[in-house]
Enzyme design. Structure first.
Site, mmCIF file in Angstrom:
data_model
loop_
_atom_site.group_PDB
_atom_site.id
_atom_site.type_symbol
_atom_site.label_atom_id
_atom_site.label_comp_id
_atom_site.label_asym_id
_atom_site.label_seq_id
_atom_site.Cartn_x
_atom_site.Cartn_y
_atom_site.Cartn_z
ATOM 1 N N GLU A 47 0.859 -1.199 0.000
ATOM 2 C CA GLU A 47 0.000 0.000 0.000
ATOM 3 C C GLU A 47 0.895 1.249 0.000
ATOM 4 O O GLU A 47 1.953 1.255 0.636
ATOM 5 C CB GLU A 47 -0.827 -0.030 1.305
ATOM 6 C CG GLU A 47 -1.652 1.214 1.586
ATOM 7 C CD GLU A 47 -2.237 1.233 3.010
ATOM 8 O OE1 GLU A 47 -1.558 0.760 3.955
ATOM 9 O OE2 GLU A 47 -3.364 1.725 3.168
ATOM 10 N N ASN A 115 -6.971 6.247 -1.751
ATOM 11 C CA ASN A 115 -5.884 5.312 -1.456
ATOM 12 C C ASN A 115 -6.127 4.128 -2.405
ATOM 13 O O ASN A 115 -7.057 3.343 -2.201
ATOM 14 C CB ASN A 115 -5.968 4.899 0.020
ATOM 15 C CG ASN A 115 -4.810 4.010 0.436
ATOM 16 O OD1 ASN A 115 -4.128 3.444 -0.397
ATOM 17 N ND2 ASN A 115 -4.611 3.884 1.733
ATOM 18 N N LYS A 132 -9.440 2.081 -1.776
ATOM 19 C CA LYS A 132 -9.653 1.538 -0.419
ATOM 20 C C LYS A 132 -10.994 1.981 0.173
ATOM 21 O O LYS A 132 -11.301 3.183 0.207
ATOM 22 C CB LYS A 132 -8.503 1.990 0.474
ATOM 23 C CG LYS A 132 -8.481 1.378 1.868
ATOM 24 C CD LYS A 132 -7.194 1.792 2.579
ATOM 25 C CE LYS A 132 -7.036 1.227 3.957
ATOM 26 N NZ LYS A 132 -5.761 1.655 4.568
ATOM 27 N N GLU A 151 -6.015 8.862 7.548
ATOM 28 C CA GLU A 151 -6.558 8.398 6.253
ATOM 29 C C GLU A 151 -7.932 8.991 5.977
ATOM 30 O O GLU A 151 -8.274 9.279 4.830
ATOM 31 C CB GLU A 151 -6.625 6.872 6.219
ATOM 32 C CG GLU A 151 -5.263 6.235 6.085
ATOM 33 C CD GLU A 151 -5.341 4.787 5.668
ATOM 34 O OE1 GLU A 151 -5.882 4.497 4.593
ATOM 35 O OE2 GLU A 151 -4.848 3.937 6.433
ATOM 36 N N CYS A 182 -4.896 -3.105 2.863
ATOM 37 C CA CYS A 182 -4.567 -2.999 4.285
ATOM 38 C C CYS A 182 -5.721 -3.310 5.223
ATOM 39 O O CYS A 182 -6.055 -4.449 5.450
ATOM 40 C CB CYS A 182 -3.956 -1.636 4.578
ATOM 41 S SG CYS A 182 -3.202 -1.619 6.221
ATOM 42 N N ASN A 207 0.376 -1.003 5.464
ATOM 43 C CA ASN A 207 1.310 -0.241 6.307
ATOM 44 C C ASN A 207 0.710 -0.323 7.695
ATOM 45 O O ASN A 207 -0.254 0.390 8.000
ATOM 46 C CB ASN A 207 1.329 1.247 5.927
ATOM 47 C CG ASN A 207 2.130 1.553 4.681
ATOM 48 O OD1 ASN A 207 3.290 1.924 4.749
ATOM 49 N ND2 ASN A 207 1.481 1.405 3.534
HETATM 50 N N1 CDV Z 1 -2.957 1.413 6.664
HETATM 51 C C1 CDV Z 1 -3.883 0.772 7.407
HETATM 52 O O1 CDV Z 1 -4.987 0.569 6.963
HETATM 53 N N2 CDV Z 1 -3.515 0.401 8.660
HETATM 54 C C2 CDV Z 1 -4.395 -0.201 9.608
HETATM 55 C C3 CDV Z 1 -4.005 0.178 11.004
HETATM 56 C C4 CDV Z 1 -4.267 1.587 11.289
HETATM 57 C C5 CDV Z 1 -4.726 -0.637 12.038
HETATM 58 C C6 CDV Z 1 -4.419 -1.719 9.504
HETATM 59 O O2 CDV Z 1 -5.504 -2.287 9.560
HETATM 60 O O3 CDV Z 1 -3.366 -2.336 9.439
#
Ligand code: CDV
Length: 323
Positions: A47, A115, A132, A151, A182, A207
């Site tokens: 990501e 994103n 996203k 975000e 993510c 991330n």
């Molecule tokens: N970049 C993300 O979406 N990170 C989230 C964190 C904030 C919990 C994740 O679900 O990994």
């Protein structure tokens, strides 16, 4: 003919705030060259793979914010990656911050920020795009946090659903491929929407901070990794699909991301796992026909799903106590 595709997860070590996009693209190209030597046909990057995880920084000035975004792909800066893909015959998945002029749901043309992740063919064609949907974090500066997670400030909720597309090219038998990003991996709904499209290969980048930065309670770092793996393994198993989950890892300007990228088979087993917090390639031969067992037996959705009892999942957003 066996449908085996050699997939690679190109984990990235930290990208500092001051590192240039050109330098990052060089790193991506070096990983692609390594992937080529190991016979990889599809390479998955994380990501927001072109920059540091900038949502951890509060910015009031939108001109400053927009410097983290891409308004064209490929651009002069990212062109070397597309050229490498063509040279090696590798398809790739890339996460990035997308800036676009686009009509919204009211028909108004305006600047929009997402994103985003794309799946690109070796010839440079965008075959699949995802924006996203599950955006974590908050929209305003929160002083009590160890680190911001903005975000919800910098991105709109994605508007493309979870698309799955049957994709193949010379040397790759067609397979049903889908993307999530993510935080989506923690939501069974995201997996199931793709499972209902017979997905066979899910690609996702992440991330994830090594520490829970909300200050709401203690969560030990090893559990952060465990929860990530648990989510990907469950999603893959319950939807009988391969999954490639790729991290950005290490210490970005004082903020640790845990890494631990994995490739998971349709039984939910981890078949490859990164061991460093650096740029690292892991590879697996994904036999897509292994998806058939789950899809035709325990997770034969047509035979066993009971949507007439799932209404609450659509009707209710937040949980509440029983009446
Ligand atoms: N970049 C993300 O979406 N990170 C989230 C964190 C904030 C919990 C994740 O679900 O990994």
């Amino acid at each position: 003919m066996a449908r085996v595709v050699t997939v690679g997860a190109a984990q990235l070590g930290p990208i500092q705030k001051a590192e240039s996009r050109e330098s990052v693209v060089e790193r991506l190209c070096a990983l692609m060259e390594k992937a080529h030597r190991r016979g990889v046909q599809i390479l998955v990057y994380p990501e927001l793979a072109l920059t540091t995880f900038f949502p951890r920084w509060y910015m009031a000035d939108w001109a400053e914010v927009d410097r983290w975004f891409e308004s064209a792909l490929p651009s002069n800066t990212t062109a070397p990656l597309f050229a490498a893909a063509r040279r090696y015959g590798i398809g790739f998945h890339l996460g990035y911050a997308e800036l676009t002029q686009e009509a919204d749901e009211t028909g108004k043309l305006r600047t929009r920020r997402f994103n985003t992740a794309v799946m690109v063919s070796p010839a440079g064609e965008v075959l699949l795009k995802y924006r996203k949907i599950h955006l974590p974090g908050h929209a305003e500066f929160e002083a009590q946090r160890h680190a911001q997670h903005l975000e919800k400030r910098y991105f709109e909720v994605g508007n493309l659903g979870w698309p799955v597309r049957r994709i193949g090219w010379d040397g790759i038998a067609p397979a049903n491929m889908g993307l999530m990003i993510c935080n989506d991996r923690r939501w069974p709904e995201a997996w199931r929407v793709m499972g209902l499209q017979n997905v066979e290969l899910v690609m996702l980048g992440y991330n994830t901070p090594a520490l829970n930065t909300t200050n709401a309670g203690h969560e030990s770092p090893h559990l952060r990794v465990e929860h990530s793996h648990l989510s990907v393994r469950a999603g893959a198993y319950q939807n009988a699909t391969w999954a490639v989950a790729v991290a950005k890892a290490g210490n970005e300007d004082g903020h640790e991301l845990f890494g631990s990228s994995i490739i998971v088979n349709p039984q939910g087993q981890i078949v490859a796992e990164a061991s460093s917090w650096q740029d690292e390639l892991i590879v697996a031969d994904a036999d897509l026909d292994l998806c058939r067992l789950g899809k035709t037996t325990i997770f034969n959705f047509a035979a066993h799903r009971r949507p007439e009892h799932y209404g609450m999942i659509l009707d209710r957003v937040g949980a509440r106590d029983p009446d």
